[in-house]
Motif scaffolding. Sequence first.
Motif: not given
Length: 898
Positions: A360-366, A369-373, A377-378, A436-440
Amino acid sequence: MQVLGSWSDNATISAIGGGKAGGLHRLHRGGFRVPDWTALGTDVCARFLAASPSTNVIDVTSAVDLDSALTAAEAMRAAIGATPLPSEIRALIAEAYDRLGAGPIAVRSSVAAEDGAEHSYAGQFDTFLNVHGLDAVLDRVRACWASAFSERSVRYAFADGKPRAVATAVVLQRLIAARASGVAFTANPISGASDELVISAVYGLGEGLVSGAVDADSVVVDKSSGAVLETVVGDKDRFYAPTDGQGLVVTEVDEPRRVEPTLSEAEIAEVTTLGRRVEETFGAPQDIEWAIDEDGLWLLQSRPITTAVGVPDGAILRGAGEDVPDAEQRIWDNSNIIESFSGVTSPLTYTTAADIYGRVYHGYAKSLRVPREQLRQTESWTSVLLGYFHGRVYYNLLHWYRMVGIAPGYPLNRKVLEAALGVDESLTDDIAKSLHPFTFRTPFAEARSRAITTVTYLRRLFGIDEMVERFMTDFYRVYDEYDTLDYTALSGEQAYAAYRRVDRDLVERWGPLMVLDAILLTCTGLMYLLTKLFLPKAPEWFLYAVVGPGADVESAEPARAMQAMAELVRADPDLTIVVNSMKPEQIYPALSAHPEFRTRVDEYIDRYGYRSLDELKLETPDLREDPASLFVMLRSALPAAPLSRGDDAEEYLDAHLGGIRRRIYERLRGKVSRCAAHRERLRFCRTRAFGMVKRMIRVMGRDLAERGVIDEFSDVFHLTVQELRGSFEGADTSGLRGLVVARKAQRARDSGLAAPARFVTVGSTFGRAELASQGWVPITDTPAAEAGTVLTGTPSGAGVAEGTAIVVDEPRDVAGGILVAYRTDPGWVAALPSAAALVIERGSPLTHVAIVARELGVPTVVQVKDVTKKIRTSTKIRVDGTNGTVTVLSEGDHHDAQ
């Protein structure tokens, strides 16, 4: 024929040395201290049997029933005793004895089937200690050969189709003049816990331990850290020791030695270290015999553990299955997760919830519109948002802060998150800012992604009402389709297919709706700031009361329906007697004499039958399966109680805020209230969805029991969701029974432990000792709070009430009293109308029950540390829901509530 020993090659020992010689050989080759030993292989025994006309004609192994086998074995023992030893065999035995030098020895049988991975043959063949002189050795070797045909060994073999011994090897070993001896199991043989080492120790020789003649000390050690977890000291009034002649005797000792432990802390540590090394050498849990003399510790034997420790890997679940760097911390907090998963929770419920949370929370991030890369990471942390310790479910807290960081407004949202979850301790700013939820790859990529996410989030913020309505339409389309199925007619395969379709359909739609939680955090945070600006002197309870979802919230409907049924019961004296005097499980059948009321009960079950106490726990039956809990809640609701005690928040606003500031405040308040109402509607949907899944899983459980995969239907709840799926997707199910047995035993032990509200682990490996040091200890009595004691918590529902405390783990017998609970779940709301007040040890003012309690006007205090340990049922208390206090009153100190 030849004398065997540590110099022999592996192939020879494996072929003719037997189990004991094989174990000694591996210990010697592994570099362990082993007393000198020699062995006479099975070829020596075979030569002796072949040389005897009597033994050569007795056929023991082909006996097809126990009686004929016992008859043949008795004849074989008599023939062995009557047959002289050939000179070449006497010479070989003498050579084996001479290699050990002077002094007493042990003579032990070493049968090929003995000490194996499948069968231990423990105690079935003879061992002789303190043997002196060649003549005695010759007699004992012959006795070892004969013991292969003893009645006990024949019965043991026949009990379960085990291999029957014929030619027997014999080990000769230098006897250790032991001060202490015993055994060490490198996995707990009772519980199957692979992270525990169990040591049994006695004074003198270990024969007293294995024979049961001497009471042993028992020590349970955490295998990874070496910390002692449990110690039971046996009586020391006797020990086993050699006599002046040949043999052993139980020797009495002085009274003062009875309280002394056999082993020192250093000796326990040494046995533990050696145990770990032996297990690594043998590659499996071991049962090790050891002894300590004036020269130190000796290992006498090692064999595989063949009983309960044959638990498959992964049988005992612990943690979150996350690979954590060695020095990295994880914080575990049960806060309001216990509203959904209280107490000991089944593996199926936990793994189902963890799996759904992750997707569910992966779907929330998606959806934001969190970028694919970054979305990839999530996946490393959304899948481990929950953890499982001693059967309890916990938030893997740091990852929840990461989740909050996906949406804009993290500094404010994380503060509201802590209030929403009900955590007692805020995270430090340094730690919070590092999550951080992810890095860039570049700052530009981060800025671009943040801009896209923010715009998407704002669109969701202003379009959330329409978004929720679309979801509700889709949800009830799916729910209505599957709720009307005749589950009694479904096969296991059909139920599994329906379960997979519902799971995929609903989880996919639920992910984007998690933006509602983020919006509620943002809006509640803004509400908090606006309250501080416009109403700086507002009491703490005001903010929680002013942002409720409204009195017509759907989740309060069961409470109102329950109150309506209670009114019918109060109006009928005969019905009142039935509900109040009969056992809950007997009431429904008894309603046949009250058909009108039974119709109302059936209507309630038809409408709210998916509900139950602990309604998100798959193992808990719902009202359709077991209506008894309905009558527990009905009995609590029987005393008349008003459904509302006034809107204190509204009165406070009217008195302190007006004009343009009131209009601004009401605009934001309306948004927060709508979002809170949406959230309650979604949680109601979640309850319905779990009720639907419960019915499907019960069909699958009965199917697995009928197929013989598990022993009984309820065993399905001791499987993980992955194991359940595998059972219907062609996976090997042969090991599931072992998993269930181990997990049932673990559950029994877990239920006796106190569960700390919050604790920390470091790295991926943490043993029982580490957890015990942070509060995972056996439940012990805590002294009751004395009169005058004031316990503080968080105000959640305004008002003051005095009365008798009723400390419960489910809403029963609360009538007219003050309900005190460690935690609650949505199934408790039916009991709220009858409660004078509500006190909850864990949970936040934003939990389901706290919200409904405010709507019903029940004074409520939450987050009262240790209240269920310090307050006893029947204690007189005063609950101040305005100031967040619980005061213990003396018998005479009782006044009307203000």
